[in-house]
Design a protein around this motif. Structure first.
Motif, PDB file in Angstrom:
ATOM      1  N   TYR A  21      -5.244  53.848 -10.452  1.00  0.00           N
ATOM      2  CA  TYR A  21      -4.285  53.214  -9.543  1.00  0.00           C
ATOM      3  C   TYR A  21      -3.239  52.378 -10.292  1.00  0.00           C
ATOM      4  CZ  TYR A  21      -7.822  54.548  -6.154  1.00  0.00           C
ATOM      5  OH  TYR A  21      -8.704  55.255  -5.399  1.00  0.00           O
ATOM      6  N   ALA A  22      -3.220  52.421 -11.593  1.00  0.00           N
ATOM      7  CA  ALA A  22      -2.300  51.593 -12.390  1.00  0.00           C
ATOM      8  C   ALA A  22      -0.853  51.914 -12.058  1.00  0.00           C
ATOM      9  CB  ALA A  22      -2.559  51.794 -13.883  1.00  0.00           C
ATOM     10  N   ILE A  23      -0.516  53.170 -11.900  1.00  0.00           N
ATOM     11  CA  ILE A  23       0.865  53.555 -11.585  1.00  0.00           C
ATOM     12  C   ILE A  23       1.275  52.955 -10.249  1.00  0.00           C
ATOM     13  CG2 ILE A  23       2.373  55.509 -11.098  1.00  0.00           C
ATOM     14  CD1 ILE A  23       0.644  57.147 -13.016  1.00  0.00           C
ATOM     15  N   ALA A  24       0.351  53.004  -9.241  1.00  0.00           N
ATOM     16  CA  ALA A  24       0.677  52.511  -7.911  1.00  0.00           C
ATOM     17  C   ALA A  24       0.882  51.000  -7.926  1.00  0.00           C
ATOM     18  CB  ALA A  24      -0.434  52.884  -6.934  1.00  0.00           C
ATOM     19  N   HIS A  25      -0.051  50.236  -8.525  1.00  0.00           N
ATOM     20  CA  HIS A  25       0.115  48.781  -8.455  1.00  0.00           C
ATOM     21  C   HIS A  25       1.220  48.298  -9.400  1.00  0.00           C
ATOM     22  CE1 HIS A  25      -2.330  47.860 -12.061  1.00  0.00           C
ATOM     23  NE2 HIS A  25      -3.299  48.605 -11.561  1.00  0.00           N
ATOM     24  N   ASP A  26       1.504  49.023 -10.485  1.00  0.00           N
ATOM     25  CA  ASP A  26       2.641  48.645 -11.344  1.00  0.00           C
ATOM     26  C   ASP A  26       3.962  48.878 -10.604  1.00  0.00           C
ATOM     27  OD1 ASP A  26       1.023  47.852 -13.390  1.00  0.00           O
ATOM     28  OD2 ASP A  26       1.220  49.729 -14.545  1.00  0.00           O
ATOM     29  N   ALA A  29       4.332  46.120  -8.013  1.00  0.00           N
ATOM     30  CA  ALA A  29       4.625  44.843  -8.697  1.00  0.00           C
ATOM     31  C   ALA A  29       6.079  44.808  -9.141  1.00  0.00           C
ATOM     32  CB  ALA A  29       3.688  44.643  -9.877  1.00  0.00           C
ATOM     33  N   ALA A  30       6.598  45.912  -9.693  1.00  0.00           N
ATOM     34  CA  ALA A  30       7.987  45.947 -10.171  1.00  0.00           C
ATOM     35  C   ALA A  30       8.952  45.887  -8.992  1.00  0.00           C
ATOM     36  CB  ALA A  30       8.213  47.208 -10.991  1.00  0.00           C
ATOM     37  N   ALA A  36       0.600  41.964 -11.139  1.00  0.00           N
ATOM     38  CA  ALA A  36      -0.232  43.138 -10.926  1.00  0.00           C
ATOM     39  C   ALA A  36      -1.415  42.794 -10.019  1.00  0.00           C
ATOM     40  CB  ALA A  36      -0.724  43.682 -12.264  1.00  0.00           C
ATOM     41  N   GLU A  37      -1.966  41.582 -10.147  1.00  0.00           N
ATOM     42  CA  GLU A  37      -3.087  41.176  -9.288  1.00  0.00           C
ATOM     43  C   GLU A  37      -2.648  41.092  -7.821  1.00  0.00           C
ATOM     44  OE1 GLU A  37      -2.296  39.386 -12.111  1.00  0.00           O
ATOM     45  OE2 GLU A  37      -3.844  40.383 -13.298  1.00  0.00           O
ATOM     46  N   ALA A  38      -1.438  40.584  -7.563  1.00  0.00           N
ATOM     47  CA  ALA A  38      -0.911  40.491  -6.200  1.00  0.00           C
ATOM     48  C   ALA A  38      -0.673  41.895  -5.644  1.00  0.00           C
ATOM     49  CB  ALA A  38       0.360  39.670  -6.175  1.00  0.00           C
ATOM     50  N   ALA A  39      -0.240  42.823  -6.492  1.00  0.00           N
ATOM     51  CA  ALA A  39      -0.025  44.206  -6.063  1.00  0.00           C
ATOM     52  C   ALA A  39      -1.359  44.851  -5.687  1.00  0.00           C
ATOM     53  CB  ALA A  39       0.672  44.991  -7.168  1.00  0.00           C
ATOM     54  N   VAL A  40      -2.416  44.567  -6.469  1.00  0.00           N
ATOM     55  CA  VAL A  40      -3.757  45.088  -6.152  1.00  0.00           C
ATOM     56  C   VAL A  40      -4.209  44.536  -4.799  1.00  0.00           C
ATOM     57  CG1 VAL A  40      -6.198  45.006  -6.852  1.00  0.00           C
ATOM     58  CG2 VAL A  40      -4.424  45.491  -8.540  1.00  0.00           C
TER      59      VAL A  40
END
Length: 170
Positions: A21-26, A29-30, A36-40
């Motif tokens: 899920y790194a692509i989604a939360h990055d 976030a951008a 990134a924690e807030a996006a998660v």
């Protein structure tokens, strides 16, 4: 809405901190200019909201299924009752058929009989009409044959007009 096949009450939230899920939360976030924690956390909230909506849809689907099953059971019960009542209808129909007068069968191209079957004597029929006692022997084939041979409209000793060789005689 398409039918839900898996119970959402049993679903577990995915771990959005994994590399998958790194692509989604990055990207989140951008775009929103957050960490990134807030996006998660936003991904978890979105999944929870979606799962809650699926839970409500699942409950409605279950309720509709129960109502449909109850309706189907009611229809089956009605059909069973109707099946039990049908034999009664059939017996009533048979009884009505028994009460109808029966007609003799018709045979096509069959000649009509030229002789009348023997009947009981006029004496016996008159006694029946008067409801008087009549011996059964008058109604047997022998008694009817005897009545036919002895039944005359005019006595043998009486005078009657007749035609013989274009002449009228007594």
């Amino acid at each position: 809405m398409p039918r839900i096949t898996l119970n959402p009450n049993l679903a577990e939230a995915p771990d959005f901190t994994l590399e998958v899920y790194a692509i989604a939360h990055d990207a989140i976030a951008a775009q929103h200019n957050i960490t990134a924690e807030a996006a998660v956390e936003r991904l978890k909230e979105a999944w929870t909201a979606d799962n809650n909506a699926k839970k409500q849809a699942w409950e409605q689907q279950e309720l509709a299924d129960r109502e449909e099953e109850a309706l189907r059971a009611q229809e089956e019960e009605d059909q069973r009752r109707n099946a039990e009542n049908r034999p009664d209808d059939q017996t009533q129909t048979r009884e009505l058929e028994k009460k109808k007068p029966k007609l003799n069968s018709f045979i096509a191209n069959h000649p009509i009989p030229t002789a009348i079957k023997n009947r009981p004597s006029r004496f016996a029929l008159h006694k029946l009409e008067e409801r008087d006692y009549v011996e059964l022997s008058y109604f047997t084939p022998e008694g009817c044959a005897e009545a036919a041979s002895n039944d005359h409209a005019v006595a043998d000793e009486a005078f009657a007009f007749s035609k013989v060789n274009d002449l009228v005689t007594l």
